[in-house]
Design an enzyme around this catalytic site. Structure first.
Site, PDB file in Angstrom:
ATOM      1  N   HIS A  41      30.018   0.116 -19.141  1.00  0.00           N
ATOM      2  CA  HIS A  41      30.577  -1.206 -18.862  1.00  0.00           C
ATOM      3  C   HIS A  41      30.235  -2.214 -19.959  1.00  0.00           C
ATOM      4  O   HIS A  41      29.299  -2.021 -20.745  1.00  0.00           O
ATOM      5  CB  HIS A  41      30.096  -1.705 -17.503  1.00  0.00           C
ATOM      6  CG  HIS A  41      28.626  -2.024 -17.466  1.00  0.00           C
ATOM      7  ND1 HIS A  41      28.107  -3.184 -17.990  1.00  0.00           N
ATOM      8  CD2 HIS A  41      27.559  -1.343 -16.965  1.00  0.00           C
ATOM      9  CE1 HIS A  41      26.796  -3.217 -17.820  1.00  0.00           C
ATOM     10  NE2 HIS A  41      26.431  -2.101 -17.213  1.00  0.00           N
ATOM     11  N   HIS A 155      36.364   2.716 -19.958  1.00  0.00           N
ATOM     12  CA  HIS A 155      34.973   2.720 -19.506  1.00  0.00           C
ATOM     13  C   HIS A 155      34.873   2.676 -17.984  1.00  0.00           C
ATOM     14  O   HIS A 155      35.807   2.268 -17.287  1.00  0.00           O
ATOM     15  CB  HIS A 155      34.195   1.554 -20.121  1.00  0.00           C
ATOM     16  CG  HIS A 155      34.397   0.234 -19.432  1.00  0.00           C
ATOM     17  ND1 HIS A 155      33.736  -0.106 -18.263  1.00  0.00           N
ATOM     18  CD2 HIS A 155      35.141  -0.860 -19.765  1.00  0.00           C
ATOM     19  CE1 HIS A 155      34.074  -1.335 -17.899  1.00  0.00           C
ATOM     20  NE2 HIS A 155      34.941  -1.801 -18.785  1.00  0.00           N
ATOM     21  N   CYS A 156      33.713   3.083 -17.493  1.00  0.00           N
ATOM     22  CA  CYS A 156      33.348   2.901 -16.087  1.00  0.00           C
ATOM     23  C   CYS A 156      31.984   2.233 -16.089  1.00  0.00           C
ATOM     24  O   CYS A 156      31.753   1.305 -16.856  1.00  0.00           O
ATOM     25  CB  CYS A 156      33.384   4.219 -15.322  1.00  0.00           C
ATOM     26  SG  CYS A 156      32.498   5.589 -16.102  1.00  0.00           S
ATOM     27  N   ALA A 157      31.051   2.671 -15.252  1.00  0.00           N
ATOM     28  CA  ALA A 157      29.711   2.081 -15.271  1.00  0.00           C
ATOM     29  C   ALA A 157      28.888   2.665 -16.411  1.00  0.00           C
ATOM     30  O   ALA A 157      28.381   1.949 -17.275  1.00  0.00           O
ATOM     31  CB  ALA A 157      29.008   2.293 -13.928  1.00  0.00           C
TER      32      ALA A 157
END
Length: 270
Positions: A41, A155-157
């Site tokens: 993130h 993106h993610c986390a």
């Protein structure tokens, strides 16, 4: 050494960043540098990080976190002139339960929920689920990339699971060799790339043996394991009898979509 690995910046507040250039395709081509990026993130990006990201000329940032993830780490910083697309690939309820377990689960609860291989099985099942149930979201990403949403950052986390699997699907769509896809995915295990999860203060202990066991129980949730990606590939075979059927029937990509993706993401033909 690939182009991807040769000159990579170290970002202070953004983990697991990398350019997906230099990956080989089955027909002898390579992915272009400066077109597709992946990371964790962007909520904690420093001013220096933001200057670097702004210089990439990004068109779109795809954020695959759900509302529970965004509540934990915060919203992405805003980059001037960049389109931000939030496209959750897991349900908020699942995300809230995940973070409760990670941050508040005591040793007995973690043993019960994650011990004896349950954590790794949970991860593999989540990869299978995304392949089966998130076809509309993958279609949106792929068509956006084909229609000019590059350069793009996915993106993610942690930049490992939801971003990692989406990247894998994109790379499959342009013909990147599967071994190269797995090798890129496993880079997320590097110590400086891993997501830094935080236990709630009330659950922290000074007993090193308990801390070590909790860390071991949680590790499969934060590892990039080839078996997780292989579970996704196996699900493609089970449901669609191969990658081509998955891309065309499952995701609804046309030949023209695939051609535009290749033009956008690959170097010129050999």
């Amino acid at each position: 050494m690939t182009q991807q690995q040769s000159a990579e910046p170290i970002l202070t507040g953004v983990r697991n960043f990398r350019d997906l250039g230099g990956l080989p395709t089955a027909d002898g081509r390579r992915t272009r540098t400066g077109r597709l990026f992946r990371s964790g993130h962007l909520a904690h990006a420093t001013e220096e990080d933001q200057r670097f990201l702004a210089e990439l000329g990004l068109h779109t940032v795809f954020d695959f976190r759900n509302s529970a993830d965004r509540a934990v780490d915060g919203l992405d910083v805003e980059l001037p002139g960049v389109r931000n697309v939030n496209l959750p690939l897991t349900d908020p309820a699942d995300g809230a339960a995940f973070w409760r377990m990670v941050r508040h689960g005591d040793l007995a609860q973690l043993r019960s929920s994650l011990g004896d291989g349950q954590a790794a099985a949970r991860m593999a099942a989540s990869y299978r689920m995304m392949i089966s149930e998130r076809t509309a979201e993958y279609r949106q990403v792929l068509r956006s990339l084909a229609d000019g949403a590059t350069p793009a950052l996915l993106h993610c986390a942690a930049g490992k699971d939801r971003a990692g699997l989406t990247v894998a699907v994109v790379l499959l769509a342009v013909g990147v060799e599967r071994d190269a896809i797995v090798a890129d995915y496993l880079i997320s295990n590097d110590a400086q790339r891993r997501y830094r999860f935080r236990r709630a203060a009330s659950e922290r202990t000074e007993d090193p043996a308990v801390t070590a066991e909790i860390t071991e129980l949680l590790a499969p949730l934060f590892d990039a394991r080839a078996g997780y990606l292989e579970a996704a590939f196996d699900q493609i075979e089970r449901e669609w009898s191969g990658t081509e059927n998955y891309l065309t029937r499952g995701l609804g990509l046309t030949a023209a979509d695939r051609d535009r993706l290749r033009v956008s993401l690959l170097d010129s033909a050999p």
